[in-house]
Design an enzyme around this catalytic site. Structure first.
Site, PDB file in Angstrom:
ATOM      1  N   LYS A 121       0.823  -1.223   0.000  1.00 23.74           N
ATOM      2  CA  LYS A 121       0.000   0.000   0.000  1.00 23.74           C
ATOM      3  C   LYS A 121       0.857   1.273   0.000  1.00 23.74           C
ATOM      4  CE  LYS A 121      -2.375  -1.286   3.652  1.00 23.74           C
ATOM      5  NZ  LYS A 121      -2.047  -2.731   3.751  1.00 23.74           N
ATOM      6  N   THR A 122       1.822   1.324   0.918  1.00 21.36           N
ATOM      7  CA  THR A 122       2.622   2.540   1.051  1.00 21.36           C
ATOM      8  C   THR A 122       3.451   2.788  -0.204  1.00 21.36           C
ATOM      9  OG1 THR A 122       2.702   2.380   3.458  1.00 21.36           O
ATOM     10  CG2 THR A 122       4.440   3.679   2.397  1.00 21.36           C
ATOM     11  N   GLU A 165      -4.076   5.641   1.724  1.00 20.70           N
ATOM     12  CA  GLU A 165      -4.053   4.195   1.919  1.00 20.70           C
ATOM     13  C   GLU A 165      -5.346   3.764   2.605  1.00 20.70           C
ATOM     14  OE1 GLU A 165      -0.448   2.596   3.636  1.00 20.70           O
ATOM     15  OE2 GLU A 165       0.729   4.243   2.804  1.00 20.70           O
TER      16      GLU A 165
END
Length: 458
Positions: A121-122, A165
């Protein structure tokens, strides 16, 4: 409670130093809200907020809750017996979870974009951020890590594009209102909350169904039984992955001596295009495919997308090179799930070195127990593994698991492995046993990063 962002009030954050909470606090400050908050310790994030005008209290106590507070925001990490939480309940002050606030914030933007998935995600949010900034799209960005080009984890823009996110833990992302969602992968994780993989898949399906009929889901084609997630959606669906059947997929993949990928991106309805990355590993090739699919959906010029991807050199704690000491190259990586570990070590294998040594700190007792064999298998790709004690995070060890159990599994696989209960012992062992040409990766979502930084004097 429904927030009116045109009518600022006093919002208090319990746990304001968290990377997501601090970002939300900063956005409210930029909109004229009065912001206060508490955390257990000071950090660069709390100091930054204080400089912007927030009232920061170190330590959580009932006296932090005052009569002028209109709303209290808290995270899943805050227990019901927290002194501030209890005082808020007694005073009957309106409360909202971090996820609920983030969801309400999204409704103020024309194009809210949510990046979800068990892993990546990051990194993918950061890739998207670089693309949008290269295209001068002036987005608002909320990132789960520190991105150097942003100067932190947050960028406040003036356009209608908002990127964040979306974490599945406690189903918090079910409070969101996305126009575009990405699902990078779906695997078992957070087993202290979810019952099993079917429960996790149902959670992601519910998240996907939040999209409006004019929205779009970008999803990994490799997810098993994909139609269970996408079959009843009213939104459009775009797939990416390492499969020729995916709408966006890579071909002719090569890696340079530093493990950085170059590939031809094949796109449904568009001409293939050559992509060169500044980050390593096959997992980042797939992350880039997802980011490119989003960029095309937003009609960003291809040249700007390529520029943004080239600009992305990684976020802090994602295969980040910390420095070199005594000829030993020290990296740090946030990987704390077997799939993430395998991806990182696969990427590291493409870089020239003498030995690959991993100092690993397992993260949470439930995750360590649930994936004990998988952790051992993934870590066995290293030449040597040094284990720290399990980082408890929000848990207590009620299930009798320890790093010694993982040590035993590694030894059974024939991997050279050691366990030390303190960082001091780990650092002393590294100084004595690592030599010129070795690559050392400190790995885990806890504070194992301190080992490498202590060795380097950072």
């Amino acid at each position: 409670m429904k927030l009116d962002f045109a009518k600022p009030i006093h919002v208090h954050f319990i746990g304001i130093g968290g990377i997501s909470m601090s970002g939300l606090a900063e956005i409210l400050l930029s909109r004229g809200f009065t912001v206060s908050g508490s955390d257990m310790k000071a950090s660069p994030l709390t100091e930054h907020l204080a400089a912007l005008g927030a009232t920061i209290m170190i330590g959580q106590r009932a006296s932090n809750i005052t009569d002028d507070i209109d709303l209290v925001v808290y995270t899943a990490a805050i227990s019901k017996d927290n002194m501030e939480f209890e005082e808020v309940v007694v005073r009957k002050i309106p409360m909202m979870t971090r996820a609920e606030l983030l969801g309400q914030l999204m409704t103020n933007y024309e194009t809210p974009i949510c990046v979800s998935g068990t892993h990546g995600k990051t990194t993918t949010t950061s890739m998207i951020s670089e693309i949008l900034m290269a295209a001068d799209a002036d987005p608002t960005l909320s990132i789960g890590g520190i991105l150097k080009s942003v100067g932190g984890n947050l960028r406040i823009g003036s356009s209608g594009t908002f990127v964040t996110e979306a974490c599945e833990y406690t189903n918090s992302y079910h409070s969101f209102f996305p126009k575009i969602s990405l699902i990078l992968n779906i695997e078992e994780d957070h087993m202290d909350f979810f019952k099993d993989l079917a429960d996790i898949r149902n959670s992601f399906h519910t998240f996907a169904k939040l999209l409006p009929s004019d929205g779009t889901l970008i999803i990994n084609h490799a997810i098993e039984n994909l139609s269970e997630i996408t079959g009843d959606l009213s939104s459009a669906v775009i797939t990416f992955g390492n499969d020729a059947a995916a709408d966006y997929h890579p071909e002719d993949i090569t890696f340079d001596e530093m493990g950085r990928g170059t590939f031809t991106l094949v796109r449904l309805g568009k001409a293939p295009i050559n992509v060169k990355l500044s980050v390593i590993g096959m997992h980042n090739v797939l992350n880039a495919c997802a980011a490119f699919a989003l960029a095309d959906l937003l009609n960003i010029p291809e040249g700007k997308t390529l520029q943004g991807l080239a600009n992305f050199t990684g976020t802090e704690r994602r295969f980040e090179k910390k420095g070199t000491i005594g000829g030993v190259h020290i990296y740090d990586d946030y990987a704390h799930h077997p799939t993430e570990i395998a991806a990182t070590l696969s990427a590291a294998s493409k870089i020239e070195k003498k030995r690959l040594i991993v100092a690993f700190q397992p993260h949470t007792y439930t995750r360590t127990k649930a994936f004990l064999d998988d952790f051992a298998k993934a870590l066995s790709a290293a030449d040597m593994v040094i284990l720290a004690d399990i980082y408890a995070a929000r848990e207590k060890n009620t299930i009798g698991i320890s790093s010694r159990d993982l040590l035993k599994k590694l030894e059974e696989l024939g991997t050279e492995a050691y366990y030390f209960p303190t960082f001091d012992e780990i650092e002393a062992f590294i100084l004595e046993n690592c030599s010129t040409g070795d690559m050392l990766i400190t790995m885990g979502a806890g504070d194992i990063v301190n080992v490498g930084e202590n060795l380097l004097g950072l």
